[in-house]
Design an enzyme around this catalytic site. Sequence first.
Site, PDB file in Angstrom:
ATOM      1  N   HIS A  28      46.025  43.284  40.043  1.00  0.00           N
ATOM      2  CA  HIS A  28      45.708  41.967  40.604  1.00  0.00           C
ATOM      3  C   HIS A  28      46.921  41.406  41.362  1.00  0.00           C
ATOM      4  O   HIS A  28      46.803  40.863  42.457  1.00  0.00           O
ATOM      5  CB  HIS A  28      45.369  40.967  39.494  1.00  0.00           C
ATOM      6  CG  HIS A  28      44.105  41.245  38.731  1.00  0.00           C
ATOM      7  ND1 HIS A  28      44.060  41.285  37.359  1.00  0.00           N
ATOM      8  CD2 HIS A  28      42.835  41.477  39.151  1.00  0.00           C
ATOM      9  CE1 HIS A  28      42.815  41.529  36.957  1.00  0.00           C
ATOM     10  NE2 HIS A  28      42.050  41.654  38.024  1.00  0.00           N
TER      11      HIS A  28
ATOM     12  N   LYS B 122      30.550  35.821  28.640  1.00  0.00           N
ATOM     13  CA  LYS B 122      31.494  36.940  28.588  1.00  0.00           C
ATOM     14  C   LYS B 122      32.526  36.706  27.477  1.00  0.00           C
ATOM     15  O   LYS B 122      33.189  35.660  27.455  1.00  0.00           O
ATOM     16  CB  LYS B 122      32.194  37.055  29.952  1.00  0.00           C
ATOM     17  CG  LYS B 122      32.615  38.455  30.299  1.00  0.00           C
ATOM     18  CD  LYS B 122      32.901  38.550  31.797  1.00  0.00           C
ATOM     19  CE  LYS B 122      33.585  39.846  32.152  1.00  0.00           C
ATOM     20  NZ  LYS B 122      33.814  39.946  33.593  1.00  0.00           N
TER      21      LYS B 122
ATOM     22  N   ARG C  83      39.158  49.023  44.705  1.00  0.00           N
ATOM     23  CA  ARG C  83      39.835  50.172  44.102  1.00  0.00           C
ATOM     24  C   ARG C  83      39.146  51.486  44.416  1.00  0.00           C
ATOM     25  O   ARG C  83      39.773  52.528  44.423  1.00  0.00           O
ATOM     26  CB  ARG C  83      39.896  50.003  42.577  1.00  0.00           C
ATOM     27  CG  ARG C  83      40.899  48.993  42.116  1.00  0.00           C
ATOM     28  CD  ARG C  83      40.623  48.574  40.702  1.00  0.00           C
ATOM     29  NE  ARG C  83      39.408  47.791  40.628  1.00  0.00           N
ATOM     30  CZ  ARG C  83      38.983  47.170  39.551  1.00  0.00           C
ATOM     31  NH1 ARG C  83      39.670  47.255  38.434  1.00  0.00           N
ATOM     32  NH2 ARG C  83      37.881  46.457  39.578  1.00  0.00           N
TER      33      ARG C  83
ATOM     34  N   SER D 209      41.562  45.222  33.843  1.00  0.00           N
ATOM     35  CA  SER D 209      41.852  44.468  32.614  1.00  0.00           C
ATOM     36  C   SER D 209      41.237  45.181  31.414  1.00  0.00           C
ATOM     37  O   SER D 209      41.855  45.271  30.356  1.00  0.00           O
ATOM     38  CB  SER D 209      41.284  43.049  32.708  1.00  0.00           C
ATOM     39  OG  SER D 209      41.822  42.379  33.820  1.00  0.00           O
TER      40      SER D 209
HETATM   41  P1  ADP Z   1      35.872  40.689  36.958  1.00  0.00           P
HETATM   42  O1  ADP Z   1      36.363  40.912  35.570  1.00  0.00           O
HETATM   43  O2  ADP Z   1      35.061  39.452  37.140  1.00  0.00           O
HETATM   44  O3  ADP Z   1      35.276  41.933  37.589  1.00  0.00           O
HETATM   45  P2  ADP Z   1      38.514  41.064  37.784  1.00  0.00           P
HETATM   46  O4  ADP Z   1      39.446  40.019  37.300  1.00  0.00           O
HETATM   47  O5  ADP Z   1      38.524  42.383  37.083  1.00  0.00           O
HETATM   48  O6  ADP Z   1      37.111  40.403  37.826  1.00  0.00           O
HETATM   49  O7  ADP Z   1      38.770  41.378  39.320  1.00  0.00           O
HETATM   50  C1  ADP Z   1      38.858  40.371  40.298  1.00  0.00           C
HETATM   51  C2  ADP Z   1      39.108  41.009  41.645  1.00  0.00           C
HETATM   52  O8  ADP Z   1      40.254  41.830  41.589  1.00  0.00           O
HETATM   53  C3  ADP Z   1      38.000  41.928  42.143  1.00  0.00           C
HETATM   54  O9  ADP Z   1      37.943  41.808  43.549  1.00  0.00           O
HETATM   55  C4  ADP Z   1      38.490  43.296  41.746  1.00  0.00           C
HETATM   56  O10 ADP Z   1      37.927  44.310  42.563  1.00  0.00           O
HETATM   57  C5  ADP Z   1      39.950  43.136  42.003  1.00  0.00           C
HETATM   58  N1  ADP Z   1      40.801  44.043  41.231  1.00  0.00           N
HETATM   59  C6  ADP Z   1      40.844  44.193  39.895  1.00  0.00           C
HETATM   60  N2  ADP Z   1      41.755  45.095  39.540  1.00  0.00           N
HETATM   61  C7  ADP Z   1      42.318  45.544  40.702  1.00  0.00           C
HETATM   62  C8  ADP Z   1      43.316  46.534  41.008  1.00  0.00           C
HETATM   63  N3  ADP Z   1      43.897  47.261  40.071  1.00  0.00           N
HETATM   64  N4  ADP Z   1      43.642  46.715  42.313  1.00  0.00           N
HETATM   65  C9  ADP Z   1      43.012  46.005  43.274  1.00  0.00           C
HETATM   66  N5  ADP Z   1      42.051  45.094  43.058  1.00  0.00           N
HETATM   67  C10 ADP Z   1      41.708  44.857  41.780  1.00  0.00           C
END
Ligand code: ADP
Length: 166
Positions: free
Chosen positions: A22, A46, A95, A133
């Site tokens: 992120h 969630k 990703r 996450s």
């Molecule tokens: P959710 O849990 O609602 O899917 P996330 O917090 O996991 O949301 O992800 C939010 C945004 O960050 C999304 O656009 C996701 O694709 C992106 N994202 C998550 N992890 C990564 C990563 N390692 N690299 C790039 N983008 C990421």
Amino acid sequence: MELLNQKLAVYAGSFDPITRGHLDIIRRAATVCDRLVVAIGLNPAKKTWFSVPKRIDLIRDATRELQNVSVDAYDGLLVDYCKKIHANLILRGLRSTTDFDFEMQLATLNRDLAPEIQTLFMPASPEFTAVSSSAVKEIAMFRHPVDHYVTPLVAAEIQNYLTHQA
Ligand code: ADP
């Protein structure tokens, strides 16, 4: 009005917790937009490890050197939140092709709902394509170190969570 020409982007997600993946997106996006709001989407259905105030603190700590980045939480639809704060860009990280399929669908729906708001996709840096996450939490649950994937404060909070769960 000067504000109208500003590129205000929203990067939304659960951030339970924020990862270096992120952060990579946030850092790179902060260089191409005027202001970036990292927004935690509230989803009561969630089950999360971290409370909203805790997730906000962890994002603030990780982004404290970025002057044009702020942190917030919202409920309801992302496009309604964007309209409320006058954001004109939705930032999403990509990703994989799995992300792409899902994100395309989301972007199309958001475009139907609010054509004036543009979605921007930013590709993950190669070293973060496998980081999520949920993967970080699973690794930590099995007592493996996660320092490579999260900030020191997040790693400490994960440890704290697991200690109190035991
Ligand atoms: P959710 O849990 O609602 O899917 P996330 O917090 O996991 O949301 O992800 C939010 C945004 O960050 C999304 O656009 C996701 O694709 C992106 N994202 C998550 N992890 C990564 C990563 N390692 N690299 C790039 N983008 C990421």
